[in-house]
Design a protein around this motif. Structure first.
Motif, PDB file in Angstrom:
ATOM      1  N   ARG A 192       0.861  -1.187   0.000  1.00  0.00           N
ATOM      2  CA  ARG A 192       0.000   0.000   0.000  1.00  0.00           C
ATOM      3  C   ARG A 192       0.900   1.240   0.000  1.00  0.00           C
ATOM      4  NH1 ARG A 192      -5.327  -0.411   0.688  1.00  0.00           N
ATOM      5  NH2 ARG A 192      -6.114  -2.518   1.081  1.00  0.00           N
ATOM      6  N   SER A 220      -5.888  -4.641  -8.072  1.00  0.00           N
ATOM      7  CA  SER A 220      -6.242  -3.282  -7.667  1.00  0.00           C
ATOM      8  C   SER A 220      -4.964  -2.500  -7.430  1.00  0.00           C
ATOM      9  CB  SER A 220      -7.107  -3.287  -6.400  1.00  0.00           C
ATOM     10  OG  SER A 220      -6.415  -3.893  -5.324  1.00  0.00           O
ATOM     11  N   PRO A 273      -4.016   0.012  -4.747  1.00  0.00           N
ATOM     12  CA  PRO A 273      -4.259   0.808  -3.532  1.00  0.00           C
ATOM     13  C   PRO A 273      -3.104   1.763  -3.246  1.00  0.00           C
ATOM     14  CG  PRO A 273      -3.514  -1.378  -2.927  1.00  0.00           C
ATOM     15  CD  PRO A 273      -3.637  -1.379  -4.430  1.00  0.00           C
ATOM     16  N   ASP A 328      -7.918   2.557   1.524  1.00  0.00           N
ATOM     17  CA  ASP A 328      -8.808   2.335   0.380  1.00  0.00           C
ATOM     18  C   ASP A 328      -8.122   1.470  -0.673  1.00  0.00           C
ATOM     19  OD1 ASP A 328     -10.518   2.862  -2.029  1.00  0.00           O
ATOM     20  OD2 ASP A 328     -11.462   4.292  -0.656  1.00  0.00           O
ATOM     21  N   ASN A 329      -8.875   0.595  -1.317  1.00  0.00           N
ATOM     22  CA  ASN A 329      -8.317  -0.261  -2.367  1.00  0.00           C
ATOM     23  C   ASN A 329      -8.251   0.423  -3.725  1.00  0.00           C
ATOM     24  OD1 ASN A 329      -7.743  -2.540  -0.779  1.00  0.00           O
ATOM     25  ND2 ASN A 329      -9.870  -3.245  -0.928  1.00  0.00           N
ATOM     26  N   ASN A 330      -8.727   1.665  -3.788  1.00  0.00           N
ATOM     27  CA  ASN A 330      -8.669   2.453  -5.019  1.00  0.00           C
ATOM     28  C   ASN A 330      -7.535   3.466  -4.939  1.00  0.00           C
ATOM     29  OD1 ASN A 330     -11.372   1.686  -6.430  1.00  0.00           O
ATOM     30  ND2 ASN A 330     -11.930   2.110  -4.304  1.00  0.00           N
TER      31      ASN A 330
END
Length: 327
Positions: free
Chosen positions: A73, A107, A109, A161-163
């Protein structure tokens, strides 16, 4: 605890690194705390977690996207908003689109942090406020916290957040202090009601909130009751809260630190015209930055940026408006 806006950034970064070993920080001069919000991070977490990077924003964001796809992350500190231009392809083509193109199998993140340096004579290449620019890229979340509490809570949420999330700070707020509850959750996508009122709605974006707060005693002394909203989240945008306020007051002034053309303020205006036109008692007014590169000279700089005088003038126009074009 009492924290300044700048200290809230530091606290959010520190707590995110401490709570999750997958969080890593990529940054330019963060090891040396050059910009005042990374103090103690390198000493605590070492060079495997706090990574000083070369001045190559495209390479750094690209590497961070790869690290995110592989399970980390990353937080990327690009310091100044203008530096995001150098990494446009990585932000817009990789971070924003990967989850969509791979149907959610992968994804990204990643949190990209930067700040506006629009005051203080930083000149045209270091003074842009570009939250509106990235609204047009699907797949990105965008936040513009305007208080120490929101900076701490929303930056923590962005990192979880994963976005991909772009977090834009405003350096005019860096030394503003307030009580910060580190347990408080602030959802990305929710505006904040700062003041209840009945005569008009004032919508504030990013550092405009500082100016609006300074202006409120003056307009309240004139007997004007303002509903004040802090957007906080650009994407997703909490338009319902804005709409409900316009339904109540019938008048709105939108204050945005960005350039006028293609701004978040203009986007909010179009949504109001589409979905809340029947509630308006006066035309929508906007106080924003002029569509001119920010000059180095202090007097010219202040004349271009959004200001208390500009906001006061727009409030005056909207309150004095009479149907039929007479003011």
């Amino acid at each position: 605890m009492i924290l300044s806006y700048k200290e809230a950034i530091n606290k959010a970064l520190y707590d995110a690194l401490e709570d999750d070993s997958d969080v890593v920080l990529f940054g330019e001069d963060d090891r040396n705390n050059l910009y005042g919000y990374t103090e103690g991070l390198y000493e605590k977490f070492g060079d495997n977690r706090v990574i000083d990077t070369p001045l190559s924003e495209a390479g750094v964001v690209g590497a961070a996207c790869g690290a995110a796809i592989c399970g980390l992350r990353p937080i990327v500190d690009l310091t100044t908003e203008n530096f995001l231009y150098v990494a446009m392809d990585q932000i817009c083509s990789i971070a924003a689109k990967t989850a969509y193109m791979y149907d959610g199998v992968y994804s990204v993140p990643i949190t990209i942090f930067s700040s506006s340096m629009s005051v203080g004579g930083n000149a045209a290449q270091h003074s842009d406020r570009i939250h509106s620019l990235f609204m047009n890229i699907p797949g990105l979340k965008i936040i513009c916290p305007a208080t120490a509490q929101d900076m701490y809570s929303m930056l923590r949420e962005a990192i979880k957040d994963n976005n991909p999330v772009l977090c834009f700070a405003d350096r005019t707020l860096f030394w503003m202090n307030e009580e910060v509850n580190i347990q408080k959750k602030v959802e990305i996508g929710k505006a904040k009601k700062m003041r209840d009122g009945t005569d008009l709605t004032i919508v504030s974006v990013s550092g405009c909130m500082r100016i609006v707060k300074e202006l409120l005693p003056e307009i309240e002394a004139l007997g004007i009751s303002a509903d004040v909203l802090d957007v906080r989240s650009v994407v997703p945008l909490d338009f319902n809260t804005i709409k409900e306020s316009v339904k109540k007051t019938g008048r709105i002034v939108i204050c945005d630190t960005a350039n006028r053309t293609g701004s978040l303020a203009g986007h909010i205006s179009s949504l109001i015209v589409q979905d809340a036109f029947e509630y308006l008692k006066a035309p929508i007014r906007i106080a924003s930055c002029e569509d001119i590169p920010i000059p180095y000279a202090k007097k010219l700089e202040s004349s271009i940026l959004v200001s208390k005088e500009k906001i006061k003038n727009e409030i005056k126009i909207v309150l004095n408006y009479k149907a039929g074009g007479k003011k």
